[in-house]
Design a protein around this motif. Structure first.
Motif, PDB file in Angstrom:
ATOM      1  N   SER A  19      64.797  51.515  59.841  1.00 48.97           N
ATOM      2  CA  SER A  19      64.386  51.426  61.239  1.00 48.97           C
ATOM      3  C   SER A  19      65.546  50.949  62.115  1.00 48.97           C
ATOM      4  O   SER A  19      65.774  51.474  63.221  1.00 48.97           O
ATOM      5  N   GLU A  71      65.820  43.815  72.842  1.00 55.64           N
ATOM      6  CA  GLU A  71      64.448  44.348  72.788  1.00 55.64           C
ATOM      7  C   GLU A  71      64.309  45.473  71.778  1.00 55.64           C
ATOM      8  O   GLU A  71      63.364  45.510  71.002  1.00 55.64           O
ATOM      9  N   LYS A  72      65.255  46.412  71.784  1.00 54.87           N
ATOM     10  CA  LYS A  72      65.137  47.556  70.851  1.00 54.87           C
ATOM     11  C   LYS A  72      65.287  47.092  69.406  1.00 54.87           C
ATOM     12  O   LYS A  72      64.650  47.629  68.503  1.00 54.87           O
ATOM     13  N   LEU A  74      64.425  44.036  68.251  1.00 56.09           N
ATOM     14  CA  LEU A  74      63.167  43.356  67.903  1.00 56.09           C
ATOM     15  C   LEU A  74      62.093  44.380  67.577  1.00 56.09           C
ATOM     16  O   LEU A  74      61.350  44.253  66.602  1.00 56.09           O
ATOM     17  N   GLN A  75      62.006  45.411  68.413  1.00 56.47           N
ATOM     18  CA  GLN A  75      60.983  46.449  68.228  1.00 56.47           C
ATOM     19  C   GLN A  75      61.170  47.150  66.881  1.00 56.47           C
ATOM     20  O   GLN A  75      60.197  47.395  66.159  1.00 56.47           O
ATOM     21  N   ALA A  76      62.410  47.446  66.553  1.00 61.15           N
ATOM     22  CA  ALA A  76      62.694  48.147  65.287  1.00 61.15           C
ATOM     23  C   ALA A  76      62.249  47.296  64.099  1.00 61.15           C
ATOM     24  O   ALA A  76      61.658  47.808  63.137  1.00 61.15           O
ATOM     25  N   LYS A  78      60.039  44.636  64.177  1.00 59.48           N
ATOM     26  CA  LYS A  78      58.590  44.383  64.227  1.00 59.48           C
ATOM     27  C   LYS A  78      57.801  45.561  63.679  1.00 59.48           C
ATOM     28  O   LYS A  78      56.869  45.396  62.888  1.00 59.48           O
ATOM     29  N   SER A  79      58.154  46.767  64.093  1.00 60.79           N
ATOM     30  CA  SER A  79      57.359  47.927  63.707  1.00 60.79           C
ATOM     31  C   SER A  79      57.499  48.227  62.215  1.00 60.79           C
ATOM     32  O   SER A  79      56.541  48.678  61.582  1.00 60.79           O
ATOM     33  N   TYR A  82      55.867  45.205  59.637  1.00 60.12           N
ATOM     34  CA  TYR A  82      54.445  44.883  59.833  1.00 60.12           C
ATOM     35  C   TYR A  82      53.537  45.442  58.737  1.00 60.12           C
ATOM     36  O   TYR A  82      53.664  46.602  58.359  1.00 60.12           O
TER      37      TYR A  82
END
Ligand SMILES: Nc1ncnc2c1ncn2[C@@H]1O[C@H](COP(=O)(O)OP(=O)(O)OP(=O)(O)O)[C@@H](O)[C@H]1O
Ligand SMILES: [Mg+2]
Length: 113
Positions: A19, A71-72, A74-76, A78-79, A82
């Motif tokens: 990711s 942000e990008k 963190l998003q990578a 987190k997704s 999970y």
């Protein structure tokens, strides 16, 4: 600049790496760690005896990025880390004062990307 320090499930490392690869990242450090969160480890049954496991094996991924990429990143993470169950992990975002690329002597954002 921020250090994004993610403590994740060991078995999620390959997913998180893939990711991050898709999102783009400047470098990473991966460490095997032990820890516990809110549940203080899990209580398990073994031969009828209850015992408490206080530290569980986890994987820590550190990626230091420019503020615009926080942000990008963190998003990578987190997704991909999970599952929805307890123990999915935690991400700490830490201010970084400076970075030096040893080979060139560059400092700051120039030393990152
Ligand atoms: N406050 C903290 N400080 C340092 N490390 C932490 C902290 N909270 C969690 N960790 C680390 O993250 C790992 C995973 O934590 P975990 O996902 O169980 O957090 P949690 O807060 O208990 O959330 P959940 O309720 O989803 O389990 C722990 O094993 C530990 O290494
Ligand atoms: Mg927990």
């Amino acid at each position: 600049m921020k250090r994004i320090e993610a403590i994740i499930r060991q078995e999620k490392l390959e997913d998180v790496k893939a990711s991050l690869e898709k999102a783009g990242y400047p470098g990473m450090t991966v460490t095997s760690v032990q820890g516990h969160g809110k549940q203080k480890g899990v209580t398990q049954q073994w031969r009828g005896m209850e015992y408490k496991v206080t530290l569980l094996p986890k994987t820590k991924i550190e990626v230091t990025v420019v503020d615009a990429d926080v942000e990008k990143t963190l998003q990578a993470i987190k997704s991909s880390a999970y599952t929805g169950a307890v123990g999915d992990g935690k991400i700490f975002v830490v201010d970084i004062a400076d970075v030096v690329r040893i080979r060139t002597g560059e400092h700051g954002e120039a030393a990152l990307n």
